[in-house]
Enzyme design. Structure first.
Site, PDB file in Angstrom:
ATOM      1  N   HIS A 148      27.768  38.193  35.720  1.00 13.07           N
ATOM      2  CA  HIS A 148      28.083  38.115  37.163  1.00 13.07           C
ATOM      3  C   HIS A 148      27.851  39.456  37.821  1.00 13.07           C
ATOM      4  O   HIS A 148      28.069  40.516  37.247  1.00 13.07           O
ATOM      5  CB  HIS A 148      29.501  37.582  37.411  1.00 13.07           C
ATOM      6  CG  HIS A 148      30.632  38.523  37.087  1.00 13.07           C
ATOM      7  ND1 HIS A 148      31.107  39.461  37.980  1.00 13.07           N
ATOM      8  CD2 HIS A 148      31.413  38.634  35.982  1.00 13.07           C
ATOM      9  CE1 HIS A 148      32.126  40.112  37.445  1.00 13.07           C
ATOM     10  NE2 HIS A 148      32.331  39.641  36.228  1.00 13.07           N
ATOM     11  N   ASP A 165      32.696  45.870  34.740  1.00 12.34           N
ATOM     12  CA  ASP A 165      33.000  44.487  35.125  1.00 12.34           C
ATOM     13  C   ASP A 165      32.339  44.160  36.460  1.00 12.34           C
ATOM     14  O   ASP A 165      32.949  44.320  37.502  1.00 12.34           O
ATOM     15  CB  ASP A 165      34.512  44.316  35.208  1.00 12.34           C
ATOM     16  CG  ASP A 165      34.937  42.882  35.481  1.00 12.34           C
ATOM     17  OD1 ASP A 165      34.077  41.977  35.365  1.00 12.34           O
ATOM     18  OD2 ASP A 165      36.111  42.665  35.818  1.00 12.34           O
ATOM     19  N   GLU A 199      32.153  35.636  41.017  1.00 14.20           N
ATOM     20  CA  GLU A 199      32.958  35.320  39.830  1.00 14.20           C
ATOM     21  C   GLU A 199      34.398  35.722  40.057  1.00 14.20           C
ATOM     22  O   GLU A 199      35.333  35.007  39.669  1.00 14.20           O
ATOM     23  CB  GLU A 199      32.378  36.059  38.609  1.00 14.20           C
ATOM     24  CG  GLU A 199      33.037  35.705  37.270  1.00 14.20           C
ATOM     25  CD  GLU A 199      34.177  36.618  36.881  1.00 14.20           C
ATOM     26  OE1 GLU A 199      34.819  36.353  35.830  1.00 14.20           O
ATOM     27  OE2 GLU A 199      34.453  37.600  37.608  1.00 14.20           O
ATOM     28  N   GLU A 200      34.584  36.887  40.689  1.00 13.94           N
ATOM     29  CA  GLU A 200      35.931  37.404  40.892  1.00 13.94           C
ATOM     30  C   GLU A 200      36.742  36.580  41.889  1.00 13.94           C
ATOM     31  O   GLU A 200      37.952  36.705  41.952  1.00 13.94           O
ATOM     32  CB  GLU A 200      35.866  38.862  41.366  1.00 13.94           C
ATOM     33  CG  GLU A 200      35.132  39.818  40.428  1.00 13.94           C
ATOM     34  CD  GLU A 200      35.886  40.117  39.144  1.00 13.94           C
ATOM     35  OE1 GLU A 200      36.942  39.499  38.913  1.00 13.94           O
ATOM     36  OE2 GLU A 200      35.414  40.965  38.368  1.00 13.94           O
ATOM     37  N   ASP A 227      30.106  39.438  29.974  1.00 11.30           N
ATOM     38  CA  ASP A 227      30.983  39.985  31.003  1.00 11.30           C
ATOM     39  C   ASP A 227      31.767  41.143  30.380  1.00 11.30           C
ATOM     40  O   ASP A 227      32.681  40.922  29.586  1.00 11.30           O
ATOM     41  CB  ASP A 227      31.936  38.897  31.508  1.00 11.30           C
ATOM     42  CG  ASP A 227      32.741  39.335  32.722  1.00 11.30           C
ATOM     43  OD1 ASP A 227      32.691  40.520  33.071  1.00 11.30           O
ATOM     44  OD2 ASP A 227      33.437  38.471  33.308  1.00 11.30           O
ATOM     45  N   HIS A 305      38.727  46.312  37.821  1.00  8.17           N
ATOM     46  CA  HIS A 305      39.381  45.933  39.069  1.00  8.17           C
ATOM     47  C   HIS A 305      40.067  47.143  39.721  1.00  8.17           C
ATOM     48  O   HIS A 305      41.118  47.021  40.351  1.00  8.17           O
ATOM     49  CB  HIS A 305      40.398  44.798  38.858  1.00  8.17           C
ATOM     50  CG  HIS A 305      39.785  43.564  38.284  1.00  8.17           C
ATOM     51  ND1 HIS A 305      40.539  42.538  37.731  1.00  8.17           N
ATOM     52  CD2 HIS A 305      38.493  43.181  38.168  1.00  8.17           C
ATOM     53  CE1 HIS A 305      39.731  41.587  37.304  1.00  8.17           C
ATOM     54  NE2 HIS A 305      38.477  41.965  37.552  1.00  8.17           N
TER      55      HIS A 305
END
Length: 339
Positions: A148, A165, A199-200, A227, A305
């Site tokens: 992603h 990520d 995706e998130e 991922d 994140h």
């Protein structure tokens, strides 16, 4: 702005995650969306958490669920946009970038077998689908390798570089694609490389693509997700994390065999939970899926994140990513064949 955001995310309505109607949404009047973002935090989304029926929650609730480590499918149809504009690693006409890579590395005869498509979404970032047409596809179906391209910060609207990520997975499979076409890879089965958006936001991009494949009756032999492929925690053994929950057992066992045969490092079995990455969308659509990650889940990158998910940290390893690129190449050749 951060203080107002914290107050919003700690509101009782948000932490409950059981809001059923717009009337129950309560967003502090002091919270303001920063300039440049177009987000309606009170907009309702239909979200499915593990073991539960889908529930209606607000965009703000969904953001908070993500920040608290909750994993979910956003099952509202694609006509609705995700909560936060996705941050792409391949900016502005991302499909054009793949076209340039193809023209540079693929022989002209192979270029005729390759198509690059932007799968359009309503939220402003398209998923990118690259197909190498097989010379004699069988009824077993296509081989699909995925990552992603979006990233997020657990505190919305703050920087989300997303180097691991999923910048790492994005580049990992891009390098696999480059190496294959540079070697004039002419598969027997159709071989796809996918880079998903959103995706998130609840696996929105991959769900849309998998739904489309299923609706058109496209047969798929196996799908595998990459991922987070770069982080090696200090003091731990370098290894490939093989996800064993919410995946197809037979494809997962095959991936383990590829690690043993082609890689210089071992694998470790690990779990990541419900709807933790885009492989889940393919499983949900009835296809056989698998997922490889940078380590056991407990040793994976704790900077994701956040603004600290960067490449210039000691644990970020391009050599580790290369092992995953080799794994993806093995997956494509062993399952896709070579004319």
């Amino acid at each position: 702005m951060r203080a107002a955001l914290l107050a919003a995310l700690c509101s009782p309505a948000v932490l409950g995650l059981v809001i059923q109607s717009p009337d129950q949404v309560s967003i502090p009047h002091s919270f303001e969306v920063p300039e440049g973002f177009s987000v309606e935090l009170s907009e309702m989304r239909l979200v499915q958490f593990e073991g539960q029926n889908p529930v209606w929650i607000s965009e703000l609730d969904k953001i908070t669920a993500k920040a608290h480590g909750k994993k979910f499918f956003d099952v509202l149809q694609e006509r609705d946009r995700p909560s936060i504009p996705a941050l792409a690693l391949i900016q502005d006409r991302r499909g054009a970038h793949l076209t340039i890579v193809t023209a540079k590395w693929a022989p002209e005869s192979l270029q005729e077998l390759i198509s690059v498509t932007e799968f359009e979404h309503s939220w402003g970032q398209n998923s990118i689908l690259v197909k190498i047409a097989g010379s004699n596809p069988s009824d077993e179906g296509a081989v699909i390798i995925t990552a992603h391209q979006d990233s997020t910060n657990m505190w919305p609207f703050l920087p989300a570089p997303g180097a691991d990520d999923d910048g790492s997975g994005t580049v990992t499979i891009l390098e696999s694609y480059r190496a294959l076409i540079a070697s004039n890879f002419t598969p027997i089965e159709d071989v796809w490389f996918h880079w998903y958006s959103a995706e998130e936001g609840g696996l929105l991009g991959s769900q849309a693509v998998a739904r489309d494949f299923a609706a058109r009756g496209v047969k798929v032999k196996a799908q595998t997700q990459y991922d987070m492929t770069a982080y090696v925690k200090k003091g731990t053994r370098e290894e490939i994390g093989i996800i064993t929950d919410y995946v197809d057992p037979s494809v997962t066992e095959f991936v383990k065999k590829l690690v043993d045969k082609y890689l210089n490092i071992p694998y470790v079995e690990t779990e990541c939970g419900y709807a933790c990455s885009d492989h889940a969308s393919w499983g949900k659509a009835g296809y056989r899926s698998s997922f490889a990650i940078e380590s056991s889940f407990e040793n994976s990158n704790h900077y994701i994140h956040s603004a600290n998910d960067r490449w210039d940290i000691p644990e970020f390893s391009f050599d580790h990513m290369l092992e995953f690129s080799k794994l993806a190449v093995g997956f494509a050749i062993e399952l896709g064949g070579w004319k």
